[in-house]
Design a protein around this motif. Structure first.
Motif, PDB file in Angstrom:
ATOM      1  N   LEU A 148       0.206   3.042 -12.081  1.00 38.31           N
ATOM      2  CA  LEU A 148       0.831   3.866 -11.043  1.00 38.31           C
ATOM      3  C   LEU A 148       2.058   3.228 -10.399  1.00 38.31           C
ATOM      4  O   LEU A 148       2.874   3.932  -9.809  1.00 38.31           O
ATOM      5  N   VAL A 149       2.206   1.913 -10.510  1.00 33.68           N
ATOM      6  CA  VAL A 149       3.313   1.250  -9.816  1.00 33.68           C
ATOM      7  C   VAL A 149       4.177   0.431 -10.773  1.00 33.68           C
ATOM      8  O   VAL A 149       5.385   0.661 -10.895  1.00 33.68           O
ATOM      9  N   LEU A 189      -4.498  -0.625  -1.012  1.00 31.09           N
ATOM     10  CA  LEU A 189      -4.271  -2.070  -0.958  1.00 31.09           C
ATOM     11  C   LEU A 189      -4.612  -2.566   0.438  1.00 31.09           C
ATOM     12  O   LEU A 189      -3.747  -2.796   1.283  1.00 31.09           O
ATOM     13  N   ASN A 190      -5.909  -2.723   0.683  1.00 28.38           N
ATOM     14  CA  ASN A 190      -6.369  -3.281   1.956  1.00 28.38           C
ATOM     15  C   ASN A 190      -7.668  -4.055   1.714  1.00 28.38           C
ATOM     16  O   ASN A 190      -8.280  -3.973   0.639  1.00 28.38           O
ATOM     17  N   LYS A 238      -0.987  -7.314   0.146  1.00 28.14           N
ATOM     18  CA  LYS A 238       0.220  -7.288  -0.682  1.00 28.14           C
ATOM     19  C   LYS A 238      -0.086  -8.054  -1.967  1.00 28.14           C
ATOM     20  O   LYS A 238      -0.765  -9.086  -1.939  1.00 28.14           O
ATOM     21  N   LEU A 239       0.428  -7.511  -3.080  1.00 29.75           N
ATOM     22  CA  LEU A 239       0.258  -8.157  -4.372  1.00 29.75           C
ATOM     23  C   LEU A 239       1.613  -8.602  -4.909  1.00 29.75           C
ATOM     24  O   LEU A 239       2.606  -7.872  -4.798  1.00 29.75           O
ATOM     25  N   LEU A 240       1.649  -9.774  -5.499  1.00 30.03           N
ATOM     26  CA  LEU A 240       2.830 -10.241  -6.219  1.00 30.03           C
ATOM     27  C   LEU A 240       2.473 -10.328  -7.697  1.00 30.03           C
ATOM     28  O   LEU A 240       1.607 -11.125  -8.094  1.00 30.03           O
ATOM     29  N   ASP A 244       0.812  -1.214   0.000  1.00 34.68           N
ATOM     30  CA  ASP A 244       0.000   0.000   0.000  1.00 34.68           C
ATOM     31  C   ASP A 244       0.844   1.262   0.000  1.00 34.68           C
ATOM     32  O   ASP A 244       0.444   2.281  -0.574  1.00 34.68           O
ATOM     33  N   ASP A 245       2.020   1.213   0.632  1.00 34.15           N
ATOM     34  CA  ASP A 245       2.841   2.426   0.683  1.00 34.15           C
ATOM     35  C   ASP A 245       3.428   2.790  -0.683  1.00 34.15           C
ATOM     36  O   ASP A 245       4.016   3.866  -0.846  1.00 34.15           O
ATOM     37  N   MET A 246       3.274   1.912  -1.676  1.00 35.14           N
ATOM     38  CA  MET A 246       3.728   2.219  -3.023  1.00 35.14           C
ATOM     39  C   MET A 246       2.636   2.900  -3.848  1.00 35.14           C
ATOM     40  O   MET A 246       2.906   3.378  -4.953  1.00 35.14           O
TER      41      MET A 246
END
Length: 473
Positions: free
Chosen positions: A427-428, A309-310, A331-333, A298-300
């Motif tokens: 965005l990431v 991301l929650n 968290k996503l992979l 989430d911090d990304m």
């Protein structure tokens, strides 16, 4: 520097192995002319190192009788090379011809005659009508780098004119008649060995060719030569391997280069064709190395984004996530499951990827609980450009397609998550990829080579870089 520039761009003369090239290089007549201009300064400096030996002898001069003479301490003051040309020799290398050159020097003279009579002074001397013709062959060494060697050389000196300072007028007849021939012979004997030395001096410079260019801790590019150069009367076409390898282990990909031919361009000094094979070999290396994956937390995600991301955000689309795992971060992979496929079409570079996204809930004790696995097929377009001596790029998302692979929270509609994952990619993931691509991948280079006025166009199955070249220092 001619002998540096021209073989430098021929630095791609291969070992005799039958491998299709991933990269091709064309040196045009314009590039050859630039090399000639640089080369004249190099040849000029070499000729200034001529060591003219003292000349002495004895001649009978009427009515004086036998005169003993010596020319000594002769030093080169200037070398002029007003005319020169370079031509390609098909199948061999090139020929350099210099005409109407001159050498100016000064020195001391002295004579002795009638036993006790002596005289001395200084002189200025100009050698005119100097011509040099040399043929140079290009081969390759055991490392796949080029070497050059002098095949043959011929030098002639037209005439020498002397102006004496001091002494009697009859000295002119003595020196002009007998010394001119000896001086010309002494110079002619030295010129071709100096040219051969100038050719040999290029070999250490040619060893700077980045036959194996490191990219990062995972990959390197091999630019060894895979076939002999095709030398015509107007250009030289060269074939390089152009393949990415894992630094730890060189492994061939399950595909080979497709044949491609550079167009007969003539406007620039140099053309470099980079095939889709080269790009796909990079994708193969990074995929095998396992580095085409990214954990996203989430911090990304930018702070201003309404999507987090929650389990609360995802629970709005998949209610059972919020019910089973309330109030947890996720968290996503994101990782590829197949080698990305890169295609070059006119004015378009496309990268197709097949990947998987695994979503986890982060438990209070930091353990990860899998929620679901999605299949992610995506397509991005790439803008490719030359940055310094590297090939760089940036991508934008074309489309993506999500399907459910495995769910640990029950059935749900995958399409409802499209907006979230498009946001994650834009965005990431894509900014991370673009940061990597912006660092670039080294092009074949030699010494302090600089590309100037570079243009890049994407064609069918390869990219064509047209550029002028400068050698700095």
């Amino acid at each position: 520097m001619f002998l540096f520039f021209w073989p430098a761009l021929l630095a791609l003369i291969p070992l005799s192995i039958s491998v299709s090239p991933g990269v091709k290089v064309k040196l045009t007549q314009k590039g050859l002319e630039y090399g000639r201009q640089l080369g004249m300064a190099s040849v000029q400096q070499k000729l200034k190192t001529l060591k003219v030996p003292d000349i002495s002898g004895a001649e009978k001069v009427n009515p004086i009788g036998k005169v003993h003479y010596t020319l000594s301490n002769m030093k080169i003051m200037d070398v002029g090379l007003p005319q020169s040309e370079v031509d390609l020799v098909p199948g061999t290398g090139f020929r350099l011809a210099i005409g109407n050159a001159f050498i100016s020097m000064n020195g001391n003279w002295k004579v002795k005659y009638l036993r006790l009579m002596k005289d001395h002074g200084s002189f200025d001397l100009t050698v005119k009508g100097l011509t040099i013709t040399t043929s140079i062959a290009i081969n390759s060494d055991e490392t796949g780098r080029p070497t050059v060697s002098n095949l043959n050389c011929a030098a002639t000196v037209g005439s020498a004119s002397i102006k004496f300072h001091g002494g009697a007028s009859w000295l002119y007849n003595l020196f002009n008649k007998f010394i001119d021939k000896g001086l010309r012979k002494a110079l002619q004997q030295q010129i071709c060995p100096l040219v051969a030395d100038a050719v040999s001096d290029m070999n250490p410079k040619l060893k700077t060719l980045n036959v194996l260019a490191k990219v990062d801790q995972y990959a390197e590019i091999e630019y060894s030569m895979v076939s002999s150069p095709a030398v015509s009367t107007s250009s030289v076409d060269l074939s390089l391997k152009g393949e990415f390898y894992n630094i730890a282990k060189h492994q061939e990909p399950p595909f080979s280069p497709s044949a491609f031919a550079l167009p007969p361009e003539v406007n620039d000094m140099l053309y470099i064709g980079v095939s889709s094979f080269t790009a796909n070999s990079a994708a193969f290396v990074y995929s095998k190395a396992g580095v085409l994956s990214l954990y996203i937390t989430d911090d990304m995600i930018p702070q201003g984004s309404p999507i987090r991301l929650n389990t609360r955000t995802f629970g709005a689309f998949v209610p059972q996530i919020a019910k089973q795992f309330p109030g947890l971060l996720m968290k996503l992979l994101v990782k590829t499951v197949k080698n990305p496929v890169i295609t070059f079409e006119p004015n378009n570079v496309t990268i197709q990827t097949s990947g998987a996204v695994t979503a986890y809930a982060i438990q209070p004790n930091a353990t990860l609980t899998p929620l679901f696995v999605l299949n992610l097929d995506s397509s991005v377009s790439a803008r490719v450009f030359v940055s310094g001596m590297s090939l760089a790029g940036a991508v934008t998302l074309n489309k993506m397609d999500l399907t459910l692979g495995t769910s640990y929270v029950g059935e749900f509609q995958v399409r409802s998550l499209d907006n979230i994952f498009q946001m994650v990619l834009k965005l990431v993931v894509i900014p991370k990829l673009n940061a990597k691509l912006a660092k670039g991948y080294p092009l074949p280079t030699l010494g302090k080579m600089k590309l100037v006025n570079t243009q890049l166009q994407v064609l069918k199955d390869y990219m064509l870089i047209g550029t002028d070249v400068q050698f700095m220092g």
